[in-house]
Design a protein around this motif. Structure first.
Motif, mmCIF file in Angstrom:
data_model
loop_
_atom_site.group_PDB
_atom_site.id
_atom_site.type_symbol
_atom_site.label_atom_id
_atom_site.label_comp_id
_atom_site.label_asym_id
_atom_site.label_seq_id
_atom_site.Cartn_x
_atom_site.Cartn_y
_atom_site.Cartn_z
ATOM 1 N N ALA B 178 0.841 -1.207 0.000
ATOM 2 C CA ALA B 178 0.000 0.000 0.000
ATOM 3 C C ALA B 178 0.873 1.252 0.000
ATOM 4 C CB ALA B 178 -0.929 -0.018 1.220
ATOM 5 N N ALA B 179 1.951 1.224 0.803
ATOM 6 C CA ALA B 179 2.866 2.375 0.869
ATOM 7 C C ALA B 179 3.542 2.589 -0.482
ATOM 8 C CB ALA B 179 3.919 2.136 1.955
ATOM 9 N N SER B 199 10.282 8.407 -0.454
ATOM 10 C CA SER B 199 9.209 7.585 0.102
ATOM 11 C C SER B 199 9.129 6.242 -0.627
ATOM 12 C CB SER B 199 7.881 8.354 -0.026
ATOM 13 O OG SER B 199 6.825 7.523 0.368
ATOM 14 N N LEU B 200 9.241 6.297 -1.973
ATOM 15 C CA LEU B 200 9.152 5.052 -2.736
ATOM 16 C C LEU B 200 10.352 4.138 -2.441
ATOM 17 C CD1 LEU B 200 7.839 3.212 -4.783
ATOM 18 C CD2 LEU B 200 9.002 4.465 -6.616
ATOM 19 N N SER B 201 11.554 4.729 -2.405
ATOM 20 C CA SER B 201 12.723 3.870 -2.139
ATOM 21 C C SER B 201 12.664 3.276 -0.738
ATOM 22 C CB SER B 201 14.036 4.624 -2.365
ATOM 23 O OG SER B 201 14.092 5.745 -1.525
ATOM 24 N N ASP B 202 12.143 4.073 0.223
ATOM 25 C CA ASP B 202 12.004 3.537 1.591
ATOM 26 C C ASP B 202 11.010 2.373 1.621
ATOM 27 O OD1 ASP B 202 12.322 6.751 3.328
ATOM 28 O OD2 ASP B 202 13.819 5.329 2.548
ATOM 29 N N ALA B 203 9.902 2.542 0.899
ATOM 30 C CA ALA B 203 8.873 1.496 0.891
ATOM 31 C C ALA B 203 9.393 0.229 0.225
ATOM 32 C CB ALA B 203 7.622 1.999 0.171
ATOM 33 N N LEU B 204 10.137 0.419 -0.877
ATOM 34 C CA LEU B 204 10.716 -0.751 -1.552
ATOM 35 C C LEU B 204 11.705 -1.476 -0.639
ATOM 36 C CD1 LEU B 204 11.310 0.769 -5.119
ATOM 37 C CD2 LEU B 204 9.630 -0.978 -4.507
#
Lengths: 186, 227
Positions: B178-179, B199-204
């Motif tokens: 979801a993130a 944010s995307l790299s952290d979520a990945l």
């Protein structure tokens, strides 16, 4: 050049083909166990044989087929045996340092072996020798290496290897003659 | 010169191994032919040499091979493939983290009003931001590759997991997914948004962590264990 035919077996071992490593062990373990027994004694030899084959399993990708697998394994085993002796530390070092001692005085001809030696007696007497001269004797008289090769393996001069071999033979003669006297008197 | 017994005995092994020069060999020959004691010792040493040469192989007890086989069947101590993948990602992530710091330093330089010398250095700062974008895309690609690999293997092997553990891991994955979706949506709206990229790299990265945990749980589940 296609390399040694043993490459196929090594390849099957690397791939984990069922039965391949068993075959490698079955073919080569007896010779390597003999070597290990004579180098370090029967009890330690069992652990050492395990280490030899585990190490071989890890290093099989280094086998390029330049020699037979038997030769490759033999070199690996010899190095591990010598490492094991070196890990005993002072005992091995002190013996190799003492290689220039005078040979023991020979016994009288009446205590001799009359030119006959039993192999089992010899195996037992070998274990009575100090590490240094036993290793030289095993490498030269049992395994057939030349003094130059032994010198390189052990980091000693050719002359030291020769004198150590002579000392080993003379000590073995004494041990074998003593064992024969004990048996005849009992 | 007469050869003494001592001289002879010192050379006896070399004599038997045919390693003496002709002169010494003849001396030992002459001595042995006239000295029964030394001749007897020479015969004994020759017998020892022959016996040694005939020593044969020794068959090891079966327990040695059993021990070798057991140790080969044990879990390998070498890193498993997902640990290697994690190491690759860790390097990429660390590179990206450094880039973030560089980028923020560059942003500070771009917005500085009281340092003409810094303003004169705007070009490198812009280049740093562009390089940061390249590194971010590299990191995302590496994360996505690793995630794809981890998903393939964990999906194939997840049936071996305890159902409660599997459910907990699925729940964690749904939150991370979801993130990721939210971050991707934010990037679609503003492709240059540094916050959305981070944010995307952290979520990945979190998804890799959850998948690694899944892989570890699978590896620790005994084969054939009751489920």
């Amino acid at each position: 050049m296609a390399g040694h035919p043993d490459l196929a077996l090594a390849g099957r071992c690397r791939l984990g083909t069922p039965g391949a490593f068993d075959e490698l062990y079955r073919v080569h373990a007896p010779r390597l166990f003999g070597l290990a027994c004579r180098f370090v004694g029967r009890v330690d030899a069992e652990d050492l044989l395990q280490e030899i084959f585990l190490s071989a399993h890890r290093k099989l990708d280094q086998y390029k087929g330049d020699s037979s697998l038997g030769t490759w394994l033999y070199r690996l085993a010899t190095n591990l045996c010598l490492d094991h002796l070196r890990s005993r530390g002072a005992r091995f070092d002190s013996v190799t340092e003492a290689m220039d001692e005078e040979p023991e005085a020979p016994g009288p001809a009446t205590g001799s072996l009359a030119g006959v030696v039993d192999r089992l007696d010899l195996e037992r007497a070998l274990q009575e020798l100090p590490d240094g001269c036993r290793v030289v004797f095993v490498l030269h008289d049992v395994e057939g290496f030349q003094h130059g090769e032994i010198g390189k393996m052990l980091g000693i001069a050719d002359g030291t290897s020769k004198s150590q071999l002579h000392k080993a033979r003379m000590r073995l003669r004494g041990l074998l003659a003593a064992g024969r006297r004990e048996r005849s008197s009992s | 010169m007469n050869t003494t017994c001592r001289d002879c005995l010192e050379r006896l092994s070399e004599y038997l191994d045919d390693e003496l020069d002709p002169v010494d060999r003849r001396r030992v020959d002459e001595h042995v032919s006239s000295c029964e004691s030394c001749a007897g010792i020479a015969r004994d040493l020759e017998a020892i040499r022959r016996a040694a040469d005939s020593l044969t192989v020794i068959e090891p007890p079966a327990r040695v091979f059993e021990a070798v086989a057991a140790r080969l069947d044990a879990p390998p101590s070498a890193p498993r493939w997902w640990q290697v993948a994690a190491a690759v990602i860790a390097v990429a992530a660390a590179t990206y983290a450094v880039a973030r710091i560089d980028r923020r330093a560059g942003e500070l330089a771009l917005h500085s009003s009281d340092a003409p010398a810094v303003a004169a250095g705007n070009a490198p700062a812009v280049a740093a931001v562009e390089a940061d974008g390249d590194q971010w895309r590299t990191v995302v690609t590496q994360y996505e590759t690793a995630i794809s690999t981890l998903e393939q293997s964990t999906t194939a092997e997840s049936s071996s997991l305890d159902p409660h553990v599997a459910a907990a891991l699925r729940h964690d994955l749904s939150l991370v997914d979801a993130a990721i979706e939210q971050s991707r949506a934010a990037l679609q709206s503003d492709p240059d948004s540094a916050e959305a990229r981070d944010s995307l790299s952290d979520a990945l990265q979190r998804k890799v962590t959850v998948l690694q945990a899944t892989a570890s749980a699978i590896s620790e589940t005994p084969q054939g264990a009751p489920r």
